[in-house]
Design a protein around this motif. Structure first.
Motif: not given
Length: 91
Positions: A18-44
């Protein structure tokens, strides 16, 4: 999700992915997505439809989920929150 006694334990185990994906998002300028958002999206939206996922499949899903899907998911959540606040007269 075999081998894990709770979703919390599984979440803790995949936190590096999750941290790695978050870094990938930040690298492309997406700063508002959080780890919990990634988790919840995939889980649900992905994992709820699958049975017998392995840890490797879960990590792969985290790393390969399209950034645009995560952005849209979070933007929709944010829009719902704004609408709710407007309806409640908070804004």
């Amino acid at each position: 999700m075999d081998g894990f006694s709770s979703l919390e334990e599984l979440y803790n185990r995949v936190t590096p992915a999750l941290n790695s994906k978050l870094k990938d998002l930040t690298r492309v300028g997406v700063n508002y997505v959080q780890k919990a958002d990634i988790w919840n999206y995939l889980k649900n939206n992905l994992w709820s439809k699958k049975k017998g996922l392995t840890l490797g499949e879960i990590v792969n899903d985290i790393m390969t989920v399209p950034n645009a899907e995560l952005e849209m998911y979070v933007q929709n959540l944010m829009a719902k929150e704004v609408r709710t606040r407007e309806e409640e007269g908070v804004l």
